[in-house]
Motif scaffolding. Structure first.
Motif, PDB file in Angstrom:
ATOM      1  N   ASN A   1      91.651  79.733  12.187  1.00 11.28           N
ATOM      2  CA  ASN A   1      90.199  79.819  12.125  1.00 11.28           C
ATOM      3  C   ASN A   1      89.598  78.496  12.551  1.00 11.28           C
ATOM      4  OD1 ASN A   1      89.497  78.105   9.543  1.00 11.28           O
ATOM      5  ND2 ASN A   1      91.191  79.459   8.925  1.00 11.28           N
ATOM      6  N   VAL A   2      88.329  78.546  12.936  1.00 12.71           N
ATOM      7  CA  VAL A   2      87.623  77.341  13.362  1.00 12.71           C
ATOM      8  C   VAL A   2      86.266  77.316  12.677  1.00 12.71           C
ATOM      9  CG1 VAL A   2      86.719  78.530  15.404  1.00 12.71           C
ATOM     10  CG2 VAL A   2      86.778  76.032  15.359  1.00 12.71           C
ATOM     11  N   ALA A   3      85.838  76.116  12.266  1.00 12.24           N
ATOM     12  CA  ALA A   3      84.545  75.944  11.595  1.00 12.24           C
ATOM     13  C   ALA A   3      83.857  74.713  12.169  1.00 12.24           C
ATOM     14  CB  ALA A   3      84.741  75.800  10.088  1.00 12.24           C
ATOM     15  N   VAL A   4      82.557  74.641  11.960  1.00  9.55           N
ATOM     16  CA  VAL A   4      81.782  73.519  12.484  1.00  9.55           C
ATOM     17  C   VAL A   4      80.813  73.037  11.418  1.00  9.55           C
ATOM     18  CG1 VAL A   4      80.066  75.091  13.475  1.00  9.55           C
ATOM     19  CG2 VAL A   4      80.248  72.757  14.358  1.00  9.55           C
ATOM     20  N   THR A   5      80.619  71.726  11.372  1.00  9.30           N
ATOM     21  CA  THR A   5      79.561  71.108  10.559  1.00  9.30           C
ATOM     22  C   THR A   5      78.784  70.180  11.470  1.00  9.30           C
ATOM     23  OG1 THR A   5      81.061  69.342   9.874  1.00  9.30           O
ATOM     24  CG2 THR A   5      80.862  71.246   8.407  1.00  9.30           C
ATOM     25  N   SER A   6      77.483  70.121  11.267  1.00 18.12           N
ATOM     26  CA  SER A   6      76.667  69.295  12.152  1.00 18.12           C
ATOM     27  C   SER A   6      75.314  69.026  11.526  1.00 18.12           C
ATOM     28  CB  SER A   6      76.486  70.002  13.507  1.00 18.12           C
ATOM     29  OG  SER A   6      75.702  69.216  14.371  1.00 18.12           O
ATOM     30  N   VAL A   7      74.764  67.878  11.872  1.00 14.62           N
ATOM     31  CA  VAL A   7      73.390  67.524  11.528  1.00 14.62           C
ATOM     32  C   VAL A   7      72.696  67.156  12.827  1.00 14.62           C
ATOM     33  CG1 VAL A   7      71.879  65.963  10.263  1.00 14.62           C
ATOM     34  CG2 VAL A   7      74.042  66.719   9.234  1.00 14.62           C
ATOM     35  N   LEU A   8      71.553  67.748  13.074  1.00  9.91           N
ATOM     36  CA  LEU A   8      70.852  67.508  14.326  1.00  9.91           C
ATOM     37  C   LEU A   8      70.587  66.014  14.505  1.00  9.91           C
ATOM     38  CD1 LEU A   8      69.668  69.111  16.685  1.00  9.91           C
ATOM     39  CD2 LEU A   8      67.459  69.080  15.511  1.00  9.91           C
ATOM     40  N   GLY A   9      71.049  65.502  15.652  1.00 10.62           N
ATOM     41  CA  GLY A   9      70.869  64.092  15.954  1.00 10.62           C
ATOM     42  C   GLY A   9      71.968  63.198  15.435  1.00 10.62           C
ATOM     43  N   GLN A  10      72.927  63.744  14.692  1.00 14.06           N
ATOM     44  CA  GLN A  10      73.979  62.915  14.097  1.00 14.06           C
ATOM     45  C   GLN A  10      75.383  63.389  14.466  1.00 14.06           C
ATOM     46  OE1 GLN A  10      73.432  62.276   9.894  1.00 14.06           O
ATOM     47  NE2 GLN A  10      71.203  62.260  10.063  1.00 14.06           N
ATOM     48  N   GLY A  11      75.504  64.192  15.486  1.00 13.90           N
ATOM     49  CA  GLY A  11      76.824  64.588  15.947  1.00 13.90           C
ATOM     50  C   GLY A  11      77.331  65.845  15.258  1.00 13.90           C
ATOM     51  N   SER A  12      78.531  66.277  15.675  1.00 13.28           N
ATOM     52  CA  SER A  12      79.145  67.509  15.169  1.00 13.28           C
ATOM     53  C   SER A  12      80.626  67.281  14.937  1.00 13.28           C
ATOM     54  CB  SER A  12      78.952  68.656  16.173  1.00 13.28           C
ATOM     55  OG  SER A  12      77.594  68.823  16.513  1.00 13.28           O
ATOM     56  N   GLU A  13      81.213  68.141  14.105  1.00 13.53           N
ATOM     57  CA  GLU A  13      82.654  68.122  13.892  1.00 13.53           C
ATOM     58  C   GLU A  13      83.165  69.557  13.867  1.00 13.53           C
ATOM     59  OE1 GLU A  13      85.913  65.882  11.109  1.00 13.53           O
ATOM     60  OE2 GLU A  13      84.255  66.869  10.074  1.00 13.53           O
ATOM     61  N   PHE A  14      84.147  69.822  14.730  1.00 10.76           N
ATOM     62  CA  PHE A  14      84.814  71.113  14.773  1.00 10.76           C
ATOM     63  C   PHE A  14      86.196  70.961  14.154  1.00 10.76           C
ATOM     64  CE2 PHE A  14      81.539  71.507  17.893  1.00 10.76           C
ATOM     65  CZ  PHE A  14      81.177  72.848  17.878  1.00 10.76           C
ATOM     66  N   VAL A  15      86.546  71.901  13.251  1.00  7.43           N
ATOM     67  CA  VAL A  15      87.821  71.849  12.550  1.00  7.43           C
ATOM     68  C   VAL A  15      88.587  73.139  12.833  1.00  7.43           C
ATOM     69  CG1 VAL A  15      88.980  71.611  10.330  1.00  7.43           C
ATOM     70  CG2 VAL A  15      86.805  70.427  10.734  1.00  7.43           C
ATOM     71  N   VAL A  16      89.765  73.005  13.424  1.00  9.30           N
ATOM     72  CA  VAL A  16      90.621  74.139  13.741  1.00  9.30           C
ATOM     73  C   VAL A  16      91.819  74.114  12.783  1.00  9.30           C
ATOM     74  CG1 VAL A  16      92.103  75.221  15.473  1.00  9.30           C
ATOM     75  CG2 VAL A  16      89.938  74.157  16.155  1.00  9.30           C
ATOM     76  N   ARG A  17      92.089  75.264  12.162  1.00  7.75           N
ATOM     77  CA  ARG A  17      93.242  75.386  11.265  1.00  7.75           C
ATOM     78  C   ARG A  17      94.180  76.458  11.817  1.00  7.75           C
ATOM     79  NH1 ARG A  17      92.769  72.941   6.286  1.00  7.75           N
ATOM     80  NH2 ARG A  17      90.725  71.995   5.892  1.00  7.75           N
ATOM     81  N   LEU A  18      95.455  76.081  11.950  1.00 11.68           N
ATOM     82  CA  LEU A  18      96.464  76.978  12.504  1.00 11.68           C
ATOM     83  C   LEU A  18      97.692  76.982  11.598  1.00 11.68           C
ATOM     84  CD1 LEU A  18      96.218  75.794  16.206  1.00 11.68           C
ATOM     85  CD2 LEU A  18      95.507  78.037  15.379  1.00 11.68           C
ATOM     86  N   PRO A  19      98.346  78.144  11.459  1.00 15.80           N
ATOM     87  CA  PRO A  19      99.557  78.178  10.626  1.00 15.80           C
ATOM     88  C   PRO A  19     100.706  77.445  11.313  1.00 15.80           C
ATOM     89  CG  PRO A  19      99.202  80.303  11.692  1.00 15.80           C
ATOM     90  CD  PRO A  19      97.990  79.466  11.991  1.00 15.80           C
ATOM     91  N   VAL A  20     101.415  76.599  10.537  1.00 13.95           N
ATOM     92  CA  VAL A  20     102.569  75.895  11.095  1.00 13.95           C
ATOM     93  C   VAL A  20     103.779  76.811  10.999  1.00 13.95           C
ATOM     94  CG1 VAL A  20     101.649  73.642  10.494  1.00 13.95           C
ATOM     95  CG2 VAL A  20     103.134  74.828   8.878  1.00 13.95           C
ATOM     96  N   THR A  21     104.777  76.535  11.832  1.00 14.10           N
ATOM     97  CA  THR A  21     105.990  77.341  11.814  1.00 14.10           C
ATOM     98  C   THR A  21     107.020  76.693  10.902  1.00 14.10           C
ATOM     99  OG1 THR A  21     107.611  78.439  13.203  1.00 14.10           O
ATOM    100  CG2 THR A  21     107.063  76.184  13.766  1.00 14.10           C
ATOM    101  N   SER A  22     107.987  77.484  10.452  1.00 15.89           N
ATOM    102  CA  SER A  22     109.014  76.953   9.563  1.00 15.89           C
ATOM    103  C   SER A  22     109.940  76.025  10.327  1.00 15.89           C
ATOM    104  CB  SER A  22     109.814  78.112   8.948  1.00 15.89           C
ATOM    105  OG  SER A  22     110.405  78.885   9.968  1.00 15.89           O
TER     106      SER A  22
END
Length: 777
Positions: free
Chosen positions: A618-639
Motif C-alpha cells: 500500500n502507499v500513503a501520502v502526508t502533505s502540508v501545502l507549501g511545506q512539501g510532501s512525503e509518500f510512504v510505500v509498504r511492501l511485504p518482504v520475502t522469507s
C-alpha cells in the motif's frame, strides 16, 4: 312444608263421626286449593318414600294423579338418585325436614334443576305418617351459576396462565380527592415475577414501595374517579423497572377498584407477546402501525393445493399500502382476478407447516413491490395466516435506477478504459517513424548550431511524448486487468539504484539535492523489478517536478517487521488538503494553473498505487501545502530461506560485424521507410514491404537474414506470416522480430508460439534492433 302443618292436626276428641268427616273434607279442600293455586311442584310421599301418593307438576314436571312406586326412575336424574336416597334416609332417621337441590326430568323431556323440600306428618305417637313436599324450578338460577362459575374459571385460568402481570387495587383518597395510596386486592402469579414483590395482598403500595412516584397514584386516581381507562409506559424508579400498563375501573362510579394489566418491558418484551396478551393492546397495535396488516384464511382444493384465500380482517393502513378497498370478508380473487399463484403457494406453505416467512416480492397485478412477513395464527390445522407488509415500490424504483446508473457508469468506465487502451496503442504508430527519423537526423554530419538545437528539442519532446504514451498504455493495462507481474526474488537496493539513474537527468536539470539512506543489509522482496523501478521513478520524478529548483529530496528504505518501507520526501509545493483524498485517482493533478507548467496527464501516482497494490502493498501520502510532501510505500518482504539468487549475467554487446539483409514489413509506410533508411545508413541491405503477402513473395528472391515484422498487418497478419515462414525449410534459420504495440507476457507468448525469435514494443528502440543484428554476426 311449614304452612301445611294444619293438615296433620288430628280430629279433636269428642267429635262425632260426621263432624270428623266434615272436618277432613274441609281440610282436603283447603289442601287442594293450596296446591292448585300455587306455582310450585307439590307432592305427597308415604312414610318411607317407597310410594308417591300424588304430584302436581305445574308444567315443570309431569303430574302423578295416581300413586306410583316408580317415581324415582320417572322423575329423578340418574346421576342424582344415589345422593337423593341418602338425603331421604337421613330425613327419615331424624324425622326432620328433607331439603335438597337435584336434577329432574322436565315435562318437555329435558333435564332441569329443582330445589325440593318436604316435611313429615306425624301421628299421635310421633311416627311418620306421610310426607308433604314442594319443589321450585331453579334451572335458570343453576344455569346462571354454572355460567358464572365457568366465567370465573376462565377469568382465573386466563389470569393464572398469561405472562403479563395483573392486579386489582383499591384507591385511597384524601379529603380533596387526591390519590394518596392504594391497597392490593388481587394479583395473578405473574405479578411477583414481573415486579419482584411478594406478599402484597391486603397491603398498601406505600408500605411496599415508600418512594413510589406520585404520578402513578395520579394516573390510577384519575381512572377511579372518571372511569376513563389509561395506558402508560413509565418507570418505577425505586424498583428500577419499566412497565407498560393498561388500567380500567371495575364497577360503577362509586367504585374505587382498578384492574391493571402490565408488562415488564425492561427486557424489551416483544410486540407479538404483548399483542397476544391483551385484546386491548392487540387492537391498539393493529390500528396504529403504519404497515399494512391482514389476517387471511387459506382455501385449498381437493388436492390440497392453495388456490385462494379469504381476507378476514385488515387494519387501516391496509388500503393505503396495497390499494384494495373494502377487502374484509372477500376472497382475493374477487378483488384481484390476476393475483399471482406464487402468493397462494407462499401463504399456503406457512399455513401447512407453521414456518414463518419474510420476503420481498412483486405483485404484478397491483404493480407494486412489497416487503412481506407472514406467520400462522393458531396451532397445527389452523389455516389462518397473519400478514404484515410494506409497500416498497418507491424504494425498489430507486434501487433499480441506482443499479441502472451503476451499470451505465460501469459501462462508461469500461469504454473509457478501452478508449485509453486504443488511444495509447494508436499513438505508438506515429512515434515509430518519428523515432526513426530522429535517429536518421543524428547520423547526418556537419549540423549547424540551429540544427543541433532543433534536434535537441525534438529529442526531448519526443521522449516526453513516448513517456506520456507509455503511461497511458500502462494505466489502460492495469484498469483492464491485463498486467502480469514477473515475480522474482530481488534486493530492493538494486531497484533503487536503477530508479535513481533513470531520474538523475531530471534531478540534475532542476538542481535538486537527493539524499539516499538504506540499511546495511539487503531487504529482499518477491517482486517484479521493472514494475517496482517504475514506482520509484514516478515518485522521484513527481517530487522533482513539484519542488522548486534547488530543493531537497530524501529517498529512504527500512525494514519494519515483515514490511519494507520506502519513503520519498521533498521540500516542494505540497498538496492542498482538499486534494489529498484524491491524489491517487486517475487524471488527478496538483498543478491546476493555466500554464500547466509541470505538464503530465495525472496518471503517475495512480500507476504507483495500482502497481504497489498488485505487489500486496500500500502507499500513503502526508502533505502540508507549501511545506512539501512525503509518500510512504509498504511492501511485504520475502522469507530468508529462499534459494540464493544467481549472479546476473553480464550483457554481451558484440561489435558490429558484416552487414546482413533485412526485410522490413509494416503497413505504416512512414514507419517502414524510416526504419529501412536507418538500417541502410548502418550498412545493411534492406527491402521494405507493407503487407503479409508481399513479405512472403519478397522472401522468395531477397536473401534476408532478419525480418522486422509488424503484427497488425491488414489481411494476412504478422502472426500468420510468421507461421507460414516457419513451415518453409529453406527459411528455417531466418530471424523473426515482432513489432507490436502490445508488450504483455501473454502477447510475447503468442509471438513465441507463432515462431518469432524476438518481441519489440513500438516504437522500437533502434539500439535494440542493432543489438539483434549484431548478435547474428
Amino acid at each position: 312444608m311449614s304452612n301445611a302443618s294444619w293438615i296433620q292436626m288430628p280430629p279433636e276428641a269428642g267429635l262425632t263421626q260426621v263432624e270428623a268427616l266434615a272436618a277432613l273434607r274441609t281440610s282436603e279442600e283447603r289442601f287442594h286449593a293450596f296446591v292448585t293455586s300455587g306455582t310450585n311442584v307439590v307432592y305427597r310421599m308415604n312414610a318411607d318414600w317407597s310410594e308417591m301418593s300424588q304430584l302436581v307438576g305445574h308444567n315443570f314436571i309431569a303430574d302423578a294423579p295416581q300413586p306410583t312406586n316408580n317415581w324415582l326412575a320417572e322423575y329423578i336424574y340418574p346421576e342424582d338418585q344415589t345422593r337423593l336416597l341418602a338425603t331421604i334416609a337421613e330425613a327419615i332417621r331424624t324425622r326432620g325436614v328433607f331439603e335438597m337441590e337435584h336434577r329432574v326430568r322436565r315435562l318437555n323431556g329435558s333435564v332441569g334443576w329443582a330445589r325440593s323440600r318436604a316435611v313429615p306428618l306425624l301421628d299421635a305417637q310421633g311416627a311418620i305418617r306421610e310426607w308433604i313436599g314442594n319443589a321450585v324450578d331453579v334451572t335458570e338460577r343453576r344455569q346462571n351459576e354454572q355460567n358464572l362459575n365457568e366465567a370465573q374459571e376462565r377469568y382465573s385460568g386466563l389470569l393464572n396462565s398469561i405472562n403479563e402481570g395483573y392486579c386489582v387495587i383499591e384507591m385511597i383518597f384524601d379529603d380533596n380527592d387526591t390519590a394518596v395510596d392504594f391497597t392490593y386486592v388481587e394479583v395473578n402469579p405473574a405479578f411477583e415475577k414481573l415486579t419482584g414483590m411478594s406478599g402484597v395482598l391486603g397491603r398498601r403500595v406505600r408500605e411496599l414501595i415508600p418512594d413510589v412516584e406520585q404520578r402513578w397514584l395520579d394516573v390510577y386516581g384519575r381512572v377511579a374517579l372518571t372511569g376513563e381507562p389509561a395506558r402508560r409506559i413509565d418507570e418505577v424508579k425505586p424498583i428500577n423497572r419499566w412497565f407498560e400498563v393498561c388500567c380500567f375501573r371495575m364497577g360503577g362510579p362509586e367504585s374505587r377498584k382498578i384492574a391493571i394489566l402490565f408488562n415488564n418491558i425492561t427486557a424489551q418484551v416483544e410486540t407479538e407477546n404483548a399483542l397476544h396478551a391483551s385484546e386491548v393492546l392487540y387492537r391498539g397495535l393493529f390500528n396504529a402501525i403504519d404497515e399494512g396488516f391482514c389476517i387471511i384464511e387459506m382455501i385449498f382444493d381437493a388436492a390440497n393445493r392453495p388456490v385462494d384465500y379469504l381476507i378476514l380482517e385488515v387494519n387501516p393502513a391496509f388500503e393505503q399500502q396495497c390499494g384494495l378497498l373494502d377487502a374484509t370478508g372477500k376472497r382475493i380473487l374477487e378483488l384481484l382476478p390476476d393475483h399471482e399463484p406464487y402468493w397462494f403457494e407462499m401463504y399456503g406453505k406457512v399455513a401447512l407447516t407453521g414456518e414463518p416467512v419474510r420476503v420481498q416480492v412483486e405483485s404484478k397485478a397491483l404493480q407494486r413491490w412489497f416487503e412481506t412477513r407472514a406467520f400462522r395464527i393458531g396451532g397445527e390445522g389452523s389455516l389462518k395466516v397473519a400478514v404484515i407488509f410494506n409497500n416498497i415500490t418507491e424504494r425498489k424504483n430507486v434501487e433499480r435506477k441506482l443499479q441502472e446508473q451503476a451499470h451505465a457508469l460501469s459501462d462508461l468506465d469500461r469504454r473509457k478504459d478501452e478508449f485509453l487502451a486504443m488511444l495509447s496503442h494508436e499513438l505508438r504508430n506515429p512515434l515509430a517513424p518519428m523515432t526513426n527519423a530522429l535517429h536518421m537526423l543524428r547520423l547526418q554530419p556537419h549540423k549547424d548550431p540551429v540544427q543541433r538545437q532543433a534536434l535537441g528539442i525534438i529529442e526531448r519532446q519526443l521522449g516526453q511524448l513516448k513517456h506520456l504514451v507509455g503511461e497511458l498504455l500502462e494505466i489502460s493495462r492495469i484498469t483492464t486487468g491485463r498486467v502480469q507481474l514477473r515475480l522474482e526474488r530481488i534486493a530492493l537496493s538494486g531497484v533503487l539504484h536503477r530508479a535513481i539513474e533513470t531520474a538523475q537527468p531530471l534531478l540534475e536539470e532542476r538542481r535538486h539535492v537527493l539524499e539516499v539512506s538504506a540499511p546495511p543489509h539487503p531487504v529482499w522482496l518477491q517482486a517484479d523489478p521493472s514494475r517496482l523501478e517504475q514506482v520509484v521513478v514516478n515518485l522521484l520524478t513527481n517530487a522533482a517536478k513539484y519542488t522548486d529548483p534547488g530543493g531537497r529530496i530524501w529517498l529512504s528504505v527500512a525494514q519494519d517487521g515483515q514490511e519494507a518501507v520506502l519513503r520519498v520526501r521533498d521540500t516542494g509545493i505540497g498538496i492542498a488538503a482538499e486534494l489529498l483524498p484524491h491524489i491517487f485517482d486517475l487524471f488527478t493533478q496538483a498543478d491546476k494553473s493555466l500554464d500547466r507548467s509541470q505538464g503530465g496527464l495525472g496518471i503517475g501516482l495512480c500507476l504507483v498505487q495500482r502497481l504497489v497494490e498488485l505487489h500486496g502493498g500500500n502507499v500513503a501520502v502526508t502533505s502540508v501545502l507549501g511545506q512539501g510532501s512525503e509518500f510512504v510505500v509498504r511492501l511485504p518482504v520475502t522469507s530468508l530461506d529462499l534459494k540464493p539468487l544467481l549472479p546476473p549475467q553480464a550483457e554481451v554487446v558484440r561489435p558490429a560485424g558484416k552487414c546482413c539483409g533485412v526485410l522490413v514489413v509494416d503497413d505504416n509506410v512512414d514507419a517502414a521507410q524510416s526504419m529501412g533508411a536507418l538500417l541502410a545508413m548502418h550498412g545493411h541491405e534492406v527491402r521494405v514491404v507493407h503487407d503479409g503477402a508481399a513479405a512472403l513473395e519478397a522472401l522468395q528472391s531477397f536473401p534476408a537474414g532478419v525480418v522486422l515484422l509488424d503484427i497488425g498487418l491488414p489481411g494476412l497478419t504478422g502472426l500468420e506470416v510468421a507461421r507460414r515462414i516457419r513451415q518453409l525449410p529453406a527459411l528455417k534459420d531466418l530471424v523473426l522480430v515482432a513489432l507490436t504495440g502490445y508488450g504483455q507476457e501473454s502477447d510475447r507468448e503468442r509471438t513465441r508460439e507463432a515462431g518469432f525469435d524476438h518481441h519489440l514494443v513500438k516504437p522500437a528502440d533502434f539500439d535494440a534492433v542493432l543489438k539483434i543484428l549484431e548478435a547474428l554476426q
